[in-house]
Design an enzyme around this catalytic site. Sequence first.
Site, short mmCIF file in Angstrom:
data_model
loop_
_atom_site.label_atom_id
_atom_site.label_comp_id
_atom_site.label_asym_id
_atom_site.label_seq_id
_atom_site.Cartn_x
_atom_site.Cartn_y
_atom_site.Cartn_z
CG HIS A 1 3.24 47.26 -27.38
ND1 HIS A 1 2.82 46.51 -26.31
CD2 HIS A 1 3.81 46.39 -28.24
CE1 HIS A 1 3.12 45.24 -26.51
NE2 HIS A 1 3.73 45.13 -27.68
CD GLU A 2 4.83 47.48 -31.80
OE1 GLU A 2 5.87 46.79 -31.93
OE2 GLU A 2 3.73 46.98 -31.49
CD GLU B 1 8.39 43.60 -31.52
OE1 GLU B 1 8.65 42.53 -30.95
OE2 GLU B 1 7.26 43.87 -31.97
#
Length: 839
Positions: A395-396, A362
């Site tokens: 999610h990232e 990320e």
Amino acid sequence: MAKESGISKILAGTFVFLTISVIAGIVTMIIFYKTEIALMDPTPRPMFTSSTTSLPPVIRLPKNLVPQSYQVFLQPHLYTRIIEVVNVTSPNQTMLFTGNSTVTFHCVQGTSVVYLHSRNLDVSGPVVMNKDTNERIGVSSMKNEEDTRNFLEIQLNAALEAGGNYSLFLAFNGEITENLNGVFVTVLGKFLAATNLEPADARTVFPCFDEPEMKAVFHVTIIHRRDTVALGNADMRGEIRTIYCHAHVSSKRPLGQYNGNPRIKDVLPYTGLPCLPLSQIPISSTTSGNMWENVLCALCYRCVLPTQTYARPDAIAAGHAKYAANITGKILKFYENYFGINYEQKTLDQIALPDLGVGAMENWGLITYQEGGLLYEDGVSSLLHKEVIATLIAHELAHQWFGNLVTMKWWNDIWLNEGFATYLSFFAVAHMDNLHAAFEVDALASSHPLSPPQEDVQMTFEIEDMFDAITYCKGAAVLRMLTDIVTERVFTHGIKVNEDGGHTTVAKVMNTWTKQMGYPVITINTTNGEVYQKQFLFNDSSESSLWWYIPIRVMSNAAEPSLVWLESSDTNEFIAKSGEWILANVNCAGYYRVNYNRENWERLSTQLETDPHRIPLMNRGQLVDDAFNLARAKLIEVTLALNSTRFLQNERALLPWESTVRNLEYFVLMFDRSEVYGPMQACGMKASFCLIHPNLRSVIYCQAVAAGGAKEWEFAWDKFQSSIDTSEKDQLREALSCTKKIWLLNRYLKYTLNPEKIRLMDVGSTILSIADNVAGQALAWNFIRAHWEYGFHQYELEKGNMYSWFTSEHMLVRVEKPTQWQLDCELKYYWFKTYLLLN
């Protein structure tokens, strides 16, 4: 909770014939189990020598210096390609980088020694300056402790004064590696250099304060060849690409409180996510343009946020990056509205790398992905793959707030990063079923608390071991339970603002879920209302004194759901009237399993067979999952678990079928060497579900390879080598492990030692696929033992994935103390470390 859809019904239907055949086979196999298991020949356990070296007493950096900013210059000395010319000697590829850095820091306590991190770097030329007086401070010595601490120690001729501001200049050079950590190289037609620095590899790129609490501003300059491209986390300016990572400080603060205490007071990136290069990249990009509605506004840089998705030119040309580019803006907008805080960077780029040791990373403003996590190929990729991509991107992007904007103090609380990101990613794609992955690992004696004491997470391997299913999946599940307790409105409000009201009660409840390992099973007797809890473990002989505050959302066929706290051994809420059933943990919001008296199990089964929609969808899947796992722990009879699947003949939603097939795989494993294993091969019986379906391509490939011989395997291998479609390659790579020919599986295992045949990032999943094959279990285990040192340092396999056959009962036979063997097998050195595609 996922909505039932036509797609789900189609997918669920494809499992019908398989599961019915499997259930019939299992009932027969139970009879043969005790006889057959005695014939099994377990593999001897591996031996490991214990180190007698005493660990250094201090692992953490002292807190007397606080970094404020870095100026980093990096130059990777890398040729993009090596051209072979007749009668001309081609230059050797250089695998080095050089650079220098200046870190500015504030002194909060006087000291004459500067400590920071450095590993595998040749560091020289230290210069220390007093920024307040512009005077130089002499350096008497410098040494790099290449032990577990990786401390670079710089002794000064004069003490730094508390309250003063100073800078440290260092020159350095290092090696571009091939192990997917730090600055690493990969080859895809041309050479490509990339970085992956979390959790403790920033120190391999430049000397730094490599701890998450020590956030700072990064200004990074990348010097690279004119025919190459450099990417970074923010704007790039000039011929020499200068990457500025100064975070825009928002007035909408604070964010990310936990138990009422702010974790980080600023918004600066920590060294695990700095602005470092991706250079020498043979890539193209697709631009998603204006990510929000095309509206007019005057004083607002938010009107247009440029984003680009980078990948191989052929993948871009084929449109494989379009899906990712199209959904990114929608997900980002969702998060901005959800948090009430704008995305802090001015750009957001995403890149599909041919090699990456994790599923995605990320990095603030420049997110890296494995190709399979970002590229979607119409006609090749399944709909499930599309959902995986959406969930992974979500999610990232969630990390741009939880993890980047705010960061945990230390790695023992990494679940605050990963648990929140996992939980919120399911909101973003309107899906939530991450419970089972956590349940599997958390029922082992080797589990760990979500938030262990800091002193238990010091060494680098201890930090790396925190990136597992407990952190990601249990973290998300516990947050979902908390949301159900306090309501979504209160939860959402609580992560936006800093208010003390009510946090004490929340802390009292959450401490039992975050500071203890494992999870409970509650047992309810609906005849007298008696209910009790104990830790759920697959080893039914294990004793545990752990206790949890348990919220139980309960309903019946005569009453709507209500929340009950388990505080005493009996309660009227769990007494069923004549003919009434009780269902606890409605919608599976609680992180626990539920067992009932036999009468209630039978009433629930009858309800599922007559009118399954009276039971919420998630509970239809969870009842099956609980029943099979309770049977596996010897808390209920296996026949009761099998009976819980009878309703599936009329079930068309995917979730209950997925739960059933996943649990039946364990029974397949347990009876793989018995004479009744044959009836379980549904495709061998020519079941109609094995006919081609677009979303079952991986199943078809696997069955074709399994039914064939060397010719078919070689055909699949050639297709794997020649394919340029990421999804196709992944499906073929997995299918190659399906062969029943031992010598082909042995060859395939040896291929994992050659990065030119199997990419390093795919080694782990390839070996796990072979281990999932009945014919390959012992082969994989012996191969891992034979190549343990290579595997431990290179494979980066997913912790916990092997346990299903690694600790299964047929591996425990003829061992004097099977319980101790199981415990030994659960040691973290036997588990394979994080490989995450967020699952």
